[in-house]
Design an enzyme around this catalytic site. Structure first.
Site, PDB file in Angstrom:
ATOM      1  N   TYR A 132       7.559   0.978   6.780  1.00 32.84           N
ATOM      2  CA  TYR A 132       8.741   0.417   6.134  1.00 32.84           C
ATOM      3  C   TYR A 132       9.762   1.486   5.746  1.00 32.84           C
ATOM      4  O   TYR A 132      10.876   1.152   5.348  1.00 32.84           O
ATOM      5  CB  TYR A 132       8.357  -0.397   4.903  1.00 32.84           C
ATOM      6  N   LYS A 200      -6.846   3.676   7.155  1.00 33.45           N
ATOM      7  CA  LYS A 200      -7.309   4.183   8.450  1.00 33.45           C
ATOM      8  C   LYS A 200      -7.487   5.707   8.331  1.00 33.45           C
ATOM      9  O   LYS A 200      -7.034   6.494   9.174  1.00 33.45           O
ATOM     10  CB  LYS A 200      -6.262   3.793   9.522  1.00 33.45           C
ATOM     11  N   ASP A 246     -10.110  -1.269  10.677  1.00 27.62           N
ATOM     12  CA  ASP A 246     -10.698  -2.067  11.768  1.00 27.62           C
ATOM     13  C   ASP A 246     -11.984  -2.753  11.307  1.00 27.62           C
ATOM     14  O   ASP A 246     -12.232  -3.920  11.633  1.00 27.62           O
ATOM     15  CB  ASP A 246     -10.922  -1.224  13.030  1.00 27.62           C
ATOM     16  N   ASP A 270       0.283  -5.666   6.391  1.00 25.51           N
ATOM     17  CA  ASP A 270       1.055  -6.631   7.170  1.00 25.51           C
ATOM     18  C   ASP A 270       0.117  -7.389   8.107  1.00 25.51           C
ATOM     19  O   ASP A 270       0.085  -8.632   8.126  1.00 25.51           O
ATOM     20  CB  ASP A 270       2.096  -5.832   7.974  1.00 25.51           C
TER      21      ASP A 270
END
Ligand code: NAI
Length: 379
Positions: A132, A200, A246, A270
């Protein structure tokens, strides 16, 4: 008690969903609490452009910057208005740093999973950094070439060829900590058992990994007596844990009941909000709020639906649920609960707007206004 709520009607289906949703919100309040809302409209979007020459007039920004509660319908971005997106402009001007989406199942709706009712989560997503921040340059542009040359020559990024597109993923302790703090306060206020930091960090150690580390550090620093970690659980305390993004996508399918509050970086948040919405039936029913330290700005999460606008075909449910979220926020949980229960009862009864009718087996379609009346009657 009276409370001023600023509202933006929005473009496209905005006027019709407000006409259906607002009476439901007001009626729920009348039934359950002593609170009365003074709705004060602020101009924005196409209507404001026509009336004032600007899609986001100065008076609107000024009022919102001093407000503590506001609610908006969807805003399109007028072509040629010189603004990339009104929603982005509002988010930046008001420092709305936390995007908060509760996700739960509504009885009667078809879902792609066997136990959608096990999903009951709130996603807190960082709203100012990561993708963003919007810092990216087209492949072959002078800016991208300059950035890549700098990375290669000054920072030793030898794998770069020179003609790539390039983006920057900034993440600060300041922004991550204030997002996680908000998620933590929510979990503690509602007595929830766990908060999961989603990241992540196995691949991006200094951005995503730092989000996770800063989250744990914040919990240890500011909420030491009230939190514990998965490694050393303590009964009665809020458990802070983390999951690689994940793995988290697997876990929300396999064991959604283990997670109540997720705190995520922008892009992961998101993906997760939309995947979870799909898991409970993918309805355009999800409400949301964007928050700064002073303002809670509730919004219907869908767009202006230009294909059905003005034809009494829109589903006002997202705006009604925004209203419920707002009433929770204003300390009227009884009225908020009534709205959710009435909406659920209306869906289960099977006379619903056509988007819902396509997802509720045996349902009969009706218009936006009539659906509003049905929910109102079910209050
Ligand atoms: P959209 O959400 O407006 O429409 C996607 C599909 O969902 C359409 O088929 C539409 O008919 C349907 N839909 C959306 N809301 C519905 C409702 N309440 N009831 C029944 N069906 C509904 O997304 P799209 O077409 O990508 O965007 C249209 C405009 O909305 C664009 O100008 C976009 O920038 C703006 N937008 C604004 C948002 C906001 O203000 N928060 C969010 C997303 C898009």
């Amino acid at each position: 008690m009276r409370k001023t709520v600023y509202w933006i009607e929005g473009d496209g289906v905005g006027p019709e969903i407000w006409r259906a949703a607002r009476p439901v919100i007001d009626a729920a309040l009348r039934l359950e609490s002593g609170l009365t809302l003074d709705w004060t409209e602020l101009p924005a979007g196409e209507k404001a452009l026509a009336e004032t020459g600007s899609p986001l007039p100065e008076e609107t920004l000024r009022a919102l910057s001093q407000a503590d509660v506001a609610m908006k319908g969807p805003l399109g971005t007028p072509v040629g208005a010189g603004i990339r997106s009104l929603n982005v402009a509002l988010r930046q001007a008001l420092d709305l740093y936390a995007c908060i989406r509760p996700i739960r199942y509504f009885r009667g709706v078809e879902s792609p999973v066997r136990h959608p009712e096990r999903v009951d989560m709130v996603v807190f997503r960082e709203n100012t950094e990561d993708v963003y921040a919007g810092i990216e340059y087209a492949a072959g542009s002078p800016e991208a070439r300059k950035l890549i040359a700098f990375l290669r020559e000054e920072l030793g990024a030898a794998s770069l060829r020179g003609d790539e597109a390039a983006g920057v993923k900034p993440m600060s302790e300041y922004a991550c900590a204030r997002l996680v703090r908000r998620a933590l306060l929510h979990a503690l206020k509602h007595g929830l058992e766990s908060l999961t930091l989603v990241h992540k960090g196995n691949i991006m150690k200094y951005t995503e990994g730092a989000f996770c580390r800063w989250g744990y550090e914040l919990a240890a620093r500011e909420f030491a007596g009230q939190t514990c970690t998965e490694g050393s659980p303590e009964p009665g305390k809020l458990m802070i844990r983390d999951r690689i993004a994940d793995a988290m996508f697997q876990e929300v399918l396999l064991h959604p009941e283990r997670h109540r509050v997720l705190a995520a970086t922008n892009l992961n948040g998101d993906y997760l909000s939309d995947a979870l919405a799909a898991q409970v039936g993918g309805l355009g029913l999800a409400p949301g709020v964007n928050m700064s330290d002073s303002l809670a700005f509730f919004e219907a999460t869908h767009g202006t639906a230009p294909d059905i606008a003005g034809r009494d075909r829109a589903n006002p449910g997202s705006l009604m649920l925004c209203g419920a979220m707002m009433l929770d926020h204003l300390g009227a949980p009884g009225a908020a609960g009534r709205i959710r229960a009435a909406l659920e009862k209306s869906i289960a009864a099977g006379t619903v707007t056509e988007d819902l009718a396509a997802q509720v087996p045996g349902a009969k379609p009706t218009g936006c206004a009539a659906f509003g009346d049905i929910v109102g009657a079910n209050l």
